[in-house]
Design an enzyme around this catalytic site. Structure first.
Site, PDB file in Angstrom:
ATOM      1  N   LYS A 210      29.952 -41.040  67.879  1.00 53.53           N
ATOM      2  CA  LYS A 210      30.708 -41.543  69.324  1.00 53.53           C
ATOM      3  C   LYS A 210      29.815 -42.114  70.069  1.00 53.53           C
ATOM      4  O   LYS A 210      30.269 -42.979  71.017  1.00 53.53           O
ATOM      5  CB  LYS A 210      30.990 -40.150  69.948  1.00 53.53           C
ATOM      6  CG  LYS A 210      31.983 -39.286  69.258  1.00 53.53           C
ATOM      7  CD  LYS A 210      32.587 -38.141  70.061  1.00 53.53           C
ATOM      8  CE  LYS A 210      33.095 -37.081  69.330  1.00 53.53           C
ATOM      9  NZ  LYS A 210      31.867 -36.132  69.157  1.00 53.53           N
TER      10      LYS A 210
ATOM     11  N   LYS B 251      23.645 -42.095  61.320  1.00 47.77           N
ATOM     12  CA  LYS B 251      25.020 -41.618  61.138  1.00 47.77           C
ATOM     13  C   LYS B 251      25.770 -42.446  62.176  1.00 47.77           C
ATOM     14  O   LYS B 251      25.390 -42.805  63.197  1.00 47.77           O
ATOM     15  CB  LYS B 251      24.942 -40.209  61.426  1.00 47.77           C
ATOM     16  CG  LYS B 251      26.164 -39.337  61.516  1.00 47.77           C
ATOM     17  CD  LYS B 251      26.046 -37.950  61.924  1.00 47.77           C
ATOM     18  CE  LYS B 251      26.245 -37.886  63.487  1.00 47.77           C
ATOM     19  NZ  LYS B 251      27.252 -36.825  63.942  1.00 47.77           N
TER      20      LYS B 251
ATOM     21  N   LYS C 282      18.269 -35.724  68.482  1.00 50.74           N
ATOM     22  CA  LYS C 282      18.786 -36.071  69.782  1.00 50.74           C
ATOM     23  C   LYS C 282      17.632 -36.229  71.027  1.00 50.74           C
ATOM     24  O   LYS C 282      17.923 -36.850  71.953  1.00 50.74           O
ATOM     25  CB  LYS C 282      19.815 -35.164  70.329  1.00 50.74           C
ATOM     26  CG  LYS C 282      21.089 -35.324  69.196  1.00 50.74           C
ATOM     27  CD  LYS C 282      22.359 -34.917  69.850  1.00 50.74           C
ATOM     28  CE  LYS C 282      23.563 -35.463  68.948  1.00 50.74           C
ATOM     29  NZ  LYS C 282      24.741 -35.191  68.976  1.00 50.74           N
TER      30      LYS C 282
HETATM   31  N1  AQP Z   1      29.309 -39.950  61.069  1.00 48.71           N
HETATM   32  C1  AQP Z   1      30.019 -38.710  60.459  1.00 48.71           C
HETATM   33  N2  AQP Z   1      30.325 -38.587  59.209  1.00 48.71           N
HETATM   34  C2  AQP Z   1      31.011 -37.458  58.749  1.00 48.71           C
HETATM   35  N3  AQP Z   1      31.299 -36.477  59.573  1.00 48.71           N
HETATM   36  C3  AQP Z   1      31.076 -36.593  60.869  1.00 48.71           C
HETATM   37  N4  AQP Z   1      31.117 -35.898  61.970  1.00 48.71           N
HETATM   38  C4  AQP Z   1      30.583 -36.484  62.984  1.00 48.71           C
HETATM   39  N5  AQP Z   1      30.138 -37.597  62.611  1.00 48.71           N
HETATM   40  C5  AQP Z   1      30.242 -37.772  61.515  1.00 48.71           C
HETATM   41  C6  AQP Z   1      31.814 -34.591  61.993  1.00 48.71           C
HETATM   42  O1  AQP Z   1      32.677 -34.322  63.035  1.00 48.71           O
HETATM   43  C7  AQP Z   1      32.628 -33.128  63.381  1.00 48.71           C
HETATM   44  C8  AQP Z   1      32.571 -33.081  64.905  1.00 48.71           C
HETATM   45  O2  AQP Z   1      31.129 -33.465  65.258  1.00 48.71           O
HETATM   46  P1  AQP Z   1      30.991 -33.404  66.956  1.00 48.71           P
HETATM   47  O3  AQP Z   1      31.726 -34.341  67.601  1.00 48.71           O
HETATM   48  O4  AQP Z   1      31.241 -32.015  67.335  1.00 48.71           O
HETATM   49  O5  AQP Z   1      29.508 -33.569  66.859  1.00 48.71           O
HETATM   50  P2  AQP Z   1      28.586 -34.856  66.136  1.00 48.71           P
HETATM   51  O6  AQP Z   1      28.333 -34.545  64.642  1.00 48.71           O
HETATM   52  O7  AQP Z   1      27.467 -34.756  66.993  1.00 48.71           O
HETATM   53  O8  AQP Z   1      29.438 -36.107  66.403  1.00 48.71           O
HETATM   54  P3  AQP Z   1      29.155 -37.484  67.058  1.00 48.71           P
HETATM   55  O9  AQP Z   1      30.175 -38.357  66.632  1.00 48.71           O
HETATM   56  O10 AQP Z   1      27.656 -37.778  66.417  1.00 48.71           O
HETATM   57  O11 AQP Z   1      28.703 -37.054  68.665  1.00 48.71           O
HETATM   58  P4  AQP Z   1      27.812 -37.313  69.668  1.00 48.71           P
HETATM   59  O12 AQP Z   1      27.413 -39.008  69.676  1.00 48.71           O
HETATM   60  O13 AQP Z   1      28.308 -37.105  70.960  1.00 48.71           O
HETATM   61  O14 AQP Z   1      26.548 -36.302  69.394  1.00 48.71           O
HETATM   62  C9  AQP Z   1      31.557 -32.125  62.730  1.00 48.71           C
HETATM   63  O15 AQP Z   1      31.932 -31.605  61.670  1.00 48.71           O
HETATM   64  C10 AQP Z   1      30.461 -33.142  62.216  1.00 48.71           C
HETATM   65  O16 AQP Z   1      30.051 -32.846  60.977  1.00 48.71           O
END
Ligand code: AQP
Length: 336
Positions: free
Chosen positions: A202, A199, A116
């Site tokens: 969001k 990955k 990040k």
């Molecule tokens: N691509 C993914 N595949 C499987 N699991 C996922 N999770 C997130 N993306 C995937 C799981 O969703 C839960 C919540 O995640 P989060 O929103 O708290 O944080 P993150 O993993 O950083 O999600 P994002 O979508 O990538 O958010 P941003 O872009 O804002 O950083 C967790 O259990 C995560 O494993």
């Protein structure tokens, strides 16, 4: 050894709209754990969202949207405790205590921070760096024993164990439990539709690289149609996908949505070209997501109800968290 109540805790950041990755990797599995032998606690982790800039109005909206996503997917506030993190001040307080337990060297090994922060590590917030200590607090504040997460969060749950062990060791107590990451099923790492090595997130740059839980049927079909693949048909066995990340991702998504294993999907579609597989995948995604997104829209029309559910959940959460924080402070030696 202390016997801890089997308790699940997990959360999602309101840093944007929910994706199919959040659904398959987290929410769908949260619903599966509800009503089992576990007590279940699910949280909209808004304190984590502000580790990067969030517009206040968008943060409020995203917090309610994530809560609506939980509810629409089947989280029942009578069976699970559903709340947003900032309404339980003990998270931030235990997060500070744990940032005095965690070592800088441990934080330096966190791959999510490196991903990040990229080359701009000097300019990101201190909170983004300290995030895993707060995540450990989220979990241990409830003495949670199991944490269902996607593959990307495994390292942070392991760090939670290190923090619990060090605290117990330093203060010669058996106070915090050993937490187990629960990473199961075919879709624990849903990948970006345009680049199978990244990955699905969001906050990814292009909307075409992810499926949002609120996408229309047409948009879902368009995104899968345009998803990057290769010219080969689907192989006879899963091994044939080992060097084809984009193809494997679509098979895993199909498996996650249909409740099958990836092997079963391959057995059904062996030899199929993308002209057959992609429309089948889009139809399945629409079939599963459309009822959830229309239910989310219904909740979003009644924001006061969402706020009431979160407030009630926060009250239940505080009833567990506050005594655990109080005991933690006793152990540390604070005069109370
Ligand atoms: N691509 C993914 N595949 C499987 N699991 C996922 N999770 C997130 N993306 C995937 C799981 O969703 C839960 C919540 O995640 P989060 O929103 O708290 O944080 P993150 O993993 O950083 O999600 P994002 O979508 O990538 O958010 P941003 O872009 O804002 O950083 C967790 O259990 C995560 O494993």
């Amino acid at each position: 050894m202390t016997q801890f109540t089997p308790r699940v805790f997990s959360g999602i950041k309101p840093s944007g709209g929910l994706t199919l990755g959040n659904y398959l990797g987290a929410i769908k599995r949260f619903v599966d754990m509800q009503g089992t032998d576990f007590e279940t606690m699910y949280c909209v982790v808004d304190l984590h969202a502000i580790t990067v800039w969030q517009d206040p109005a968008e943060l409020r909206d995203a917090t309610r949207e994530v809560a609506a996503g939980f509810l629409a997917s089947g989280i029942d506030p009578e069976k699970s405790t559903l709340f947003n993190q900032s309404q339980v001040p003990a998270h931030a307080e235990l997060g500070w205590l744990f940032s005095c337990v965690a070592r800088v060297g441990w934080m330096n090994r966190m791959t999510q921070f490196k991903d990040k922060a990229g080359s701009g590590a000097e300019k990101v917030s201190l909170g983004l760096y300290a995030y895993p200590a707060l995540m450990a607090a989220d979990i241990l504040l409830y003495h949670a024993t199991h944490v269902p997460v996607g593959e990307d969060q495994k390292q942070h749950v392991e760090l939670t164990r290190d923090i619990a062990n060090k605290f117990n060791h330093d203060f010669k107590v058996d106070f915090f439990p050993e937490t187990n990451p629960v990473i199961e099923g075919p879709a624990t790492r849903v990948m970006n539709l345009r680049d199978g090595t990244k990955k699905m997130s969001k906050s990814g740059e292009s909307d075409m690289e992810r499926i949002n839980m609120t996408d229309t049927a047409d948009l879902i079909a368009k995104k899968f149609k345009k998803a990057k693949t290769d010219p080969e048909p689907l192989p006879e066995t899963l091994d044939g996908l080992s060097t084809r990340p984009e193809a494997k991702n679509l098979v895993d998504i199909y498996a996650g949505l249909s409740g099958q294993t990836s092997e079963q999907v391959i057995a059904e579609y062996a030899g199929a070209g993308w002209g057959r597989f992609k429309p089948a995948l889009a139809d399945l995604a629409v079939e599963k997501l459309a009822p959830i997104s229309s239910e989310m829209a219904r909740y979003m029309d009644d924001k006061a109800e969402i706020d009431r559910i979160l407030a009630r959940g926060a009250e239940k959460a505080r009833a567990i968290a506050d005594p655990i924080l109080k005991q933690t402070k006793e152990i540390i030696g604070f005069v109370q």
